[in-house]
Design a protein around this motif. Structure first.
Motif, PDB file in Angstrom:
ATOM      1  N   GLU A 165       0.819  -1.204   0.000  1.00 38.61           N
ATOM      2  CA  GLU A 165       0.000   0.000   0.000  1.00 38.61           C
ATOM      3  C   GLU A 165       0.859   1.262   0.000  1.00 38.61           C
ATOM      4  OE1 GLU A 165      -4.374  -0.983   1.604  1.00 38.61           O
ATOM      5  OE2 GLU A 165      -2.945  -0.412   3.174  1.00 38.61           O
ATOM      6  N   GLN A 168       1.916   1.719  -3.526  1.00 44.61           N
ATOM      7  CA  GLN A 168       0.827   2.202  -4.380  1.00 44.61           C
ATOM      8  C   GLN A 168       0.703   3.718  -4.292  1.00 44.61           C
ATOM      9  OE1 GLN A 168      -2.493  -0.034  -2.906  1.00 44.61           O
ATOM     10  NE2 GLN A 168      -1.842  -1.940  -3.859  1.00 44.61           N
ATOM     11  N   GLU A 191      -5.860  -2.924  -5.979  1.00 45.66           N
ATOM     12  CA  GLU A 191      -4.712  -2.150  -6.450  1.00 45.66           C
ATOM     13  C   GLU A 191      -5.031  -1.482  -7.783  1.00 45.66           C
ATOM     14  OE1 GLU A 191      -0.291  -3.248  -6.086  1.00 45.66           O
ATOM     15  OE2 GLU A 191      -0.924  -4.229  -7.950  1.00 45.66           O
ATOM     16  N   LEU A 223      -4.924   6.456   0.884  1.00 40.37           N
ATOM     17  CA  LEU A 223      -5.471   5.136   1.184  1.00 40.37           C
ATOM     18  C   LEU A 223      -6.881   5.193   1.744  1.00 40.37           C
ATOM     19  CD1 LEU A 223      -2.286   3.428   2.677  1.00 40.37           C
ATOM     20  CD2 LEU A 223      -3.286   3.111   0.403  1.00 40.37           C
ATOM     21  N   LYS A 226     -10.006   3.959  -0.241  1.00 39.07           N
ATOM     22  CA  LYS A 226     -10.372   2.553  -0.335  1.00 39.07           C
ATOM     23  C   LYS A 226     -11.556   2.188   0.558  1.00 39.07           C
ATOM     24  CE  LYS A 226      -5.793   0.773  -1.608  1.00 39.07           C
ATOM     25  NZ  LYS A 226      -4.780  -0.277  -1.354  1.00 39.07           N
TER      26      LYS A 226
END
Length: 258
Positions: A165, A168, A191, A223, A226
């Motif tokens: 993460e 990413q 992802e 993040l 998500k």
């Protein structure tokens, strides 16, 4: 623009890819997902020029892709950094092949060391780095040559969840800072939705495009996105498409173009 037109690939009598057409515009980040047997890595190898297509063609800005070239940077899951070279000399490797002057190489290496957060490790060897740091080196080395397209083959597949993460977030920031066109294949739907502006779904046996899902999420993503309903809905949509072999078969037979 990167263009795939009716690309197919067979291994012996077994078709791995069939009639794949795709357009990737300059500056786009496109992710390709699919189940095992969908030919994701084969597709990327063809775009990289490592495999010839059995049918169809790949072009970049109108020029046919017939082999590897500096206009396409490739990063694989292993990272494949050179263990005997320091971080800065790994990043400089492609620049040496391109024949840049020493001052040009140093300036570009310095910029990518800063951009990727590797400046403190510039004189370290890969064995002294974590897995995530080694992948940063591989990405910096590919980007330092300033390719028209960066090709990523499941680059974070071997990393633990937290490091993945972090990577990413890092990759999306680097993409925004550089404006490089990115084509990435991954088996990780979450992802793909987090990183991509579009997600291309491949059906399996043989691999073929069954759907293209636009990712309508904020350009600046962290993040926390998500956990939003919009993200979760997109992830579920892509997962349902991957699990729908009947629908994928019907779409593949029509030569779906992305």
């Amino acid at each position: 623009m990167l263009a795939l037109d009716g690309v197919g690939r067979t291994f012996g009598s077994t078709p791995a890819l069939e009639n794949v057409s795709l357009r990737v515009e300059p500056g786009e980040f496109v992710c390709v997902v699919g189940a095992s047997g969908s030919g994701k890595s084969t597709l990327l190898s063809i775009v990289a020029g490592l495999l010839p297509p059995s049918s169809g063609a790949v072009t970049l800005d109108g020029a046919p892709v017939t082999g590897p070239g500096p206009e396409r940077g490739l990063v694989c899951q292993s990272g494949a950094v050179y263990p005997w070279r320091t971080v800065e000399r790994n990043i400089a490797f492609g620049l040496e092949l391109l024949g840049l002057t020493r001052s040009e190489r140093l300036a570009r290496v310095d910029w990518y060391l800063a951009e990727t957060g590797l400046e403190p490790f510039r004189r370290s060897l890969p064995k002294q780095l974590s897995g995530g740091q080694r992948q940063r080196v591989a990405i910096a080395r590919a980007l330092a040559c300033e390719p028209a397209v960066l090709l990523l083959d499941e680059p974070f597949g071997a990393l633990d969840v937290q490091t993945k993460e972090d990577m990413q977030v890092f990759l999306r920031q680097v993409w925004q800072d550089t404006g490089t066109t990115v084509l990435m294949v991954t088996h990780d739907v979450e992802e793909a939705v987090f990183l991509g502006g579009r997600v291309v779904v491949l059906a399996s046996h043989p691999g073929r495009v069954t759907a293209v899902v636009p990712v309508e999420l904020p350009a600046d993503r962290d993040l926390s996105v998500k956990r939003t309903p919009a993200f979760l809905a997109l992830r579920a949509q892509v997962e349902d498409l991957i699990r729908a072999p009947g629908r994928a078969s019907r779409a593949g037979s029509t030569g779906y173009s992305a």
